[in-house]
Write a protein that holds these residues in place. Structure first.
Motif, PDB file in Angstrom:
ATOM      1  N   GLN A 292       0.823  -1.198   0.000  1.00 28.21           N
ATOM      2  CA  GLN A 292       0.000   0.000   0.000  1.00 28.21           C
ATOM      3  C   GLN A 292       0.864   1.258   0.000  1.00 28.21           C
ATOM      4  OE1 GLN A 292      -2.623  -0.122   3.409  1.00 28.21           O
ATOM      5  NE2 GLN A 292      -4.225  -1.155   2.251  1.00 28.21           N
ATOM      6  N   ARG A 294       0.394   5.211   1.224  1.00 32.23           N
ATOM      7  CA  ARG A 294      -0.513   6.001   2.049  1.00 32.23           C
ATOM      8  C   ARG A 294      -0.031   7.452   2.176  1.00 32.23           C
ATOM      9  NH1 ARG A 294      -1.281   1.934   7.277  1.00 32.23           N
ATOM     10  NH2 ARG A 294      -2.132   0.140   6.125  1.00 32.23           N
ATOM     11  N   TYR A 296      -0.540  10.418   4.744  1.00 27.23           N
ATOM     12  CA  TYR A 296      -1.040  10.621   6.109  1.00 27.23           C
ATOM     13  C   TYR A 296      -1.353  12.089   6.387  1.00 27.23           C
ATOM     14  CZ  TYR A 296      -0.556   5.983   8.163  1.00 27.23           C
ATOM     15  OH  TYR A 296      -0.725   4.656   8.481  1.00 27.23           O
ATOM     16  N   PHE A 301      -5.189   8.422   7.255  1.00 25.64           N
ATOM     17  CA  PHE A 301      -4.473   8.311   5.988  1.00 25.64           C
ATOM     18  C   PHE A 301      -5.432   8.005   4.854  1.00 25.64           C
ATOM     19  CE2 PHE A 301      -4.534   3.934   7.568  1.00 25.64           C
ATOM     20  CZ  PHE A 301      -4.845   3.207   6.433  1.00 25.64           C
ATOM     21  N   GLN A 302      -4.945   8.299   3.651  1.00 26.80           N
ATOM     22  CA  GLN A 302      -5.658   7.985   2.423  1.00 26.80           C
ATOM     23  C   GLN A 302      -4.762   7.088   1.581  1.00 26.80           C
ATOM     24  OE1 GLN A 302      -6.408  11.406  -0.006  1.00 26.80           O
ATOM     25  NE2 GLN A 302      -7.393  10.252  -1.656  1.00 26.80           N
ATOM     26  N   THR A 303      -5.315   5.982   1.074  1.00 30.04           N
ATOM     27  CA  THR A 303      -4.555   5.073   0.216  1.00 30.04           C
ATOM     28  C   THR A 303      -4.598   5.592  -1.222  1.00 30.04           C
ATOM     29  OG1 THR A 303      -5.125   3.209   1.632  1.00 30.04           O
ATOM     30  CG2 THR A 303      -4.299   2.698  -0.558  1.00 30.04           C
ATOM     31  N   CYS A 313       5.396  10.041   1.667  1.00 31.93           N
ATOM     32  CA  CYS A 313       4.308   9.085   1.879  1.00 31.93           C
ATOM     33  C   CYS A 313       4.807   7.984   2.805  1.00 31.93           C
ATOM     34  CB  CYS A 313       3.834   8.497   0.549  1.00 31.93           C
ATOM     35  SG  CYS A 313       5.113   7.560  -0.327  1.00 31.93           S
TER      36      CYS A 313
END
Length: 678
Positions: A292, A294, A296, A301-303, A313
């Motif tokens: 993954q 991510r 933050y 967090f957003q993938t 990241c």
């Protein structure tokens, strides 16, 4: 949209995290400003941070302001976590150095300033807490310019020249541009011709660290924060990144679910989920797939599927990387300058000591400056740390993450050893059906250089695969000196020659030969009198009432300190210098005692130097290098089908290989290219 990774650095309690909250709030990234003292700061997400009111782990957030995308890194301010702050510098495009108006420039401020210079990070200074009644902007500006750099100039004036839209009514220093021009020949010619500086010129002077904008404000009240953001908008320069993928890891951590996270800055190309990346750690090449990717924002967090160059990241899936690891085309970085100075014995209590060591090594995997060692001859585990607060955090982490309640013995000074002249060592390992011989040269390097490893051996004499193996064994562990059994430091270890057997040589044979060659060289150096014991020194700033300066002078002279003449201002006197760390363990309590609580001692790590009382330390250690069997300097030879031990002082006469200077090649560093299979 322009983009920049900006780090916040400061001494403890300067208001760094409060400034981060104010910047995020002013940019609209958060709806309410948290406070450190209320335990609800947006970036202090760890329970230990909220409990102690300090930043322990660097945090990431991002926001947009007036056409620029900022990725903000809030680094720890406490001296015990300086190593975390230093690692963060490798990911920065710009830094904001926060200074508290109540404390002014502290020793830790100077340490961070030196590190920013070492890593070449353009820096803006923000003097915080200017709303305090005791704050004097003129005096603070004078102190900043005297203690840090004369090129610290009015940030508002520089920002205006660079096209910033600062709020109306901001006072500026009319001489700031002229002072800025004086730092660069081309800029001075431009200023003399036009009586001003172009926007691109001001940005260049900042990015090249020729000038350092200084701004004043109060993060808690939101004063000066908009000016700071406008200054950054104007001064941040656009940057072009290479097309080939490259990245540098600046941090390794664990998520609340136990996932291993590698935090990195992409410095070339594009990082994509599911892509394979490769690197070399401790001489071992590896390749792994990123799972993954991510982005933050504090603890959330957003993938994402990809991250372009210039951004930071966190990724999952990388098990080999450590802070400082270079990925792809990224070149190897500098070794960290900061180092632990204290050593504590681990008291496992009812826990299995080997379980405790495994847990500590997992933590050390996240923090390379947490040293963990198992002393076989004592059956004891020891850790090397920066200070008592870090020890308490490690203790709490062991309890909360691993369920291990441990104690630590009294702290002792972490000594190191080095050599003062080149010395050659030979290691030979030849029990029945085994064979390996290695010749290594150990040479001194400047203080703080760490360990360099390379080869001058011809591949006609020893195949590169065997050379790789030998140098991997040099890198794979910490090697102990022969004066006190302390780790060796500041040396270059070079492979000169070696020999393998076509049938009987196995990988473990060269491990034995390599370890023995290093110890053999150190024993020869001890016999020649060219071993040296090193100890950590502190940079100190001692402030006492003027009538107590005589006592202070007598103390620091007794400690073997090096210091400048005392500066007396009114009723106070100040001593500045360097002193052996071993002499300062309880001195802060003494200062408080003889000054009636009016004195103050500030200490900062200043590197390793020659031990000021080496004879006493060596005598008290009573270390016998020949009795330390896991680190023996002796070699094993074979005769009539049986192996026999040859003492270190006779090894040279029995060696099978002779180093021929005419066959030596130019020195080649054992870097990622050397360990690659190409």
């Amino acid at each position: 949209m322009k983009q920049a990774v900006v780090g916040l650095l400061a001494h403890v309690d300067a208001g760094k995290t409060t400034l981060a909250e104010a910047m995020l709030f002013a940019a609209g990234a958060i709806r309410t400003r948290g406070r450190v003292d209320h335990g609800d700061a947006h970036l202090d997400t760890d329970a230990m941070e909220r409990e102690r009111g300090i930043t322990i782990f660097s945090k990431q957030a991002h926001f947009d302001h007036d056409g620029t995308h900022y990725m903000l890194l809030d680094a720890p301010g406490h001296v015990d976590f300086s190593a975390e702050a230093e690692r963060t510098l490798q990911a920065l495009d710009y830094a904001i150095l926060v200074i508290g108006a109540n404390d002014g420039v502290q020793g830790h401020t100077e340490t961070m300033w030196d590190l920013l210079e070492r890593y070449g990070v353009p820096t803006v200074l923000f003097v915080n807490k200017i709303d305090l009644a005791t704050a004097d902007t003129a005096a603070l500006m004078h102190q900043v310019r005297a203690r840090l750099s004369a090129s610290c100039l009015d940030g508002v004036a520089l920002a205006c020249a660079a096209g910033a839209s600062v709020p109306e009514g901001c006072a500026t220093d009319p001489g700031a541009l002229e002072d800025a021009a004086a730092t660069d020949e081309a800029a001075l010619d431009e200023y003399l011709e036009t009586e001003t500086l172009a926007r691109t010129t001001v940005r260049r002077l900042v990015s090249e660290r020729r000038v350092f904008p200084v701004l004043f404000g109060s993060a808690l009240k939101g004063e000066g924060v908009e000016e700071l953001l406008c200054c950054l908008d104007a001064l941040v320069d656009e940057r072009t990144w290479p097309d080939e993928f490259a990245a540098r890891v600046y941090k390794v951590s664990r998520s609340p679910r136990g996932e291993r996270l590698a935090w990195l800055k992409v410095t070339g190309g594009t990082l994509r989920a599911k892509m394979f990346v490769s690197g070399t750690e401790r001489g071992e090449a590896w390749e792994e797939k990123i799972d993954q990717v991510r982005i933050y924002q504090a603890e959330t967090f957003q993938t994402v599927t990809e991250v372009p160059a210039g951004q930071i990241c966190a990724v999952t899936g990388l098990t080999h990387v450590v802070p400082g690891s270079a990925l792809g085309a990224e070149p190897a970085g500098m070794a960290p300058q900061l180092a632990p100075v204290l050593s504590y014995q681990v008291l496992p209590g009812s826990n299995d000591v080997h379980t405790v060591v495994r847990a500590l090594r997992e933590l050390a995997d996240e923090d390379p400056l947490l040293g963990v060692s198992w002393q076989e001859h004592l059956q004891e585990a020891h850790v090397q740390l920066m200070g008592a607060v870090q020890r308490e955090v490690i203790q709490q982490t062991l309890s909360e993450r691993f369920g291990l309640d441990v104690e630590f013995g009294p702290g002792g000074i972490l000594y190191k050893e080095t050599v003062t002249a080149p010395v050659e060592g030979i290691g030979h390992y030849e029990p029945l059906r085994h064979y390996a011989e290695a010749h290594l040269l150990i040479e001194p390097l400047p203080r703080g250089a760490g360990i360099e490893v390379g080869t001058r051996c011809s591949e006609d004499d020893l195949d590169r695969n065997w050379q790789r193996l030998i140098l991997t064994h040099v890198l794979e562990r910490e090697h102990l000196g022969v004066l006190t059994g302390s780790p060796i430091a500041d040396v270059r270890i070079t492979l000169l020659a070696g020999r393998a057997h076509s049938k009987h040589t196995e990988g473990g044979d060269f491990r034995q030969a390599t370890y023995r060659a290093i110890r053999h060289a150190l024993m020869c150096a001890r016999e020649q009198g060219t071993c040296m014991l090193l100890e950590p020194w502190y940079r100190f700033r001692l402030t006492v009432p003027a009538d107590k300066v005589g006592r202070a002078l007598a103390d620091v002279q007794r400690m073997g300190a090096e210091f400048d003449a005392p500066e007396i201002a009114g009723d106070t006197a100040q001593l500045v210098g360097t002193v052996p760390a071993s002499e300062m363990r309880e001195y802060a309590l003494e200062v408080s005692g003889y000054t009636g609580g009016m004195g103050r001692l500030a200490l900062e790590y200043a590197g390793y130097r020659a031990c000021h009382d080496a004879e006493r330390v060596i005598e008290e250690a009573a270390y016998d290098p020949e009795a330390d069997l896991p680190n023996t300097p002796d070699s094993v030879f074979c005769s009539h089908g049986a192996g026999y031990t040859v003492k270190w002082f006779d090894v040279a006469e029995h060696a099978h290989v002779e180093v021929d200077p005419a066959r030596l090649r130019p020195w080649r560093k054992a870097d990622a290219a050397f360990f690659s299979r190409g």
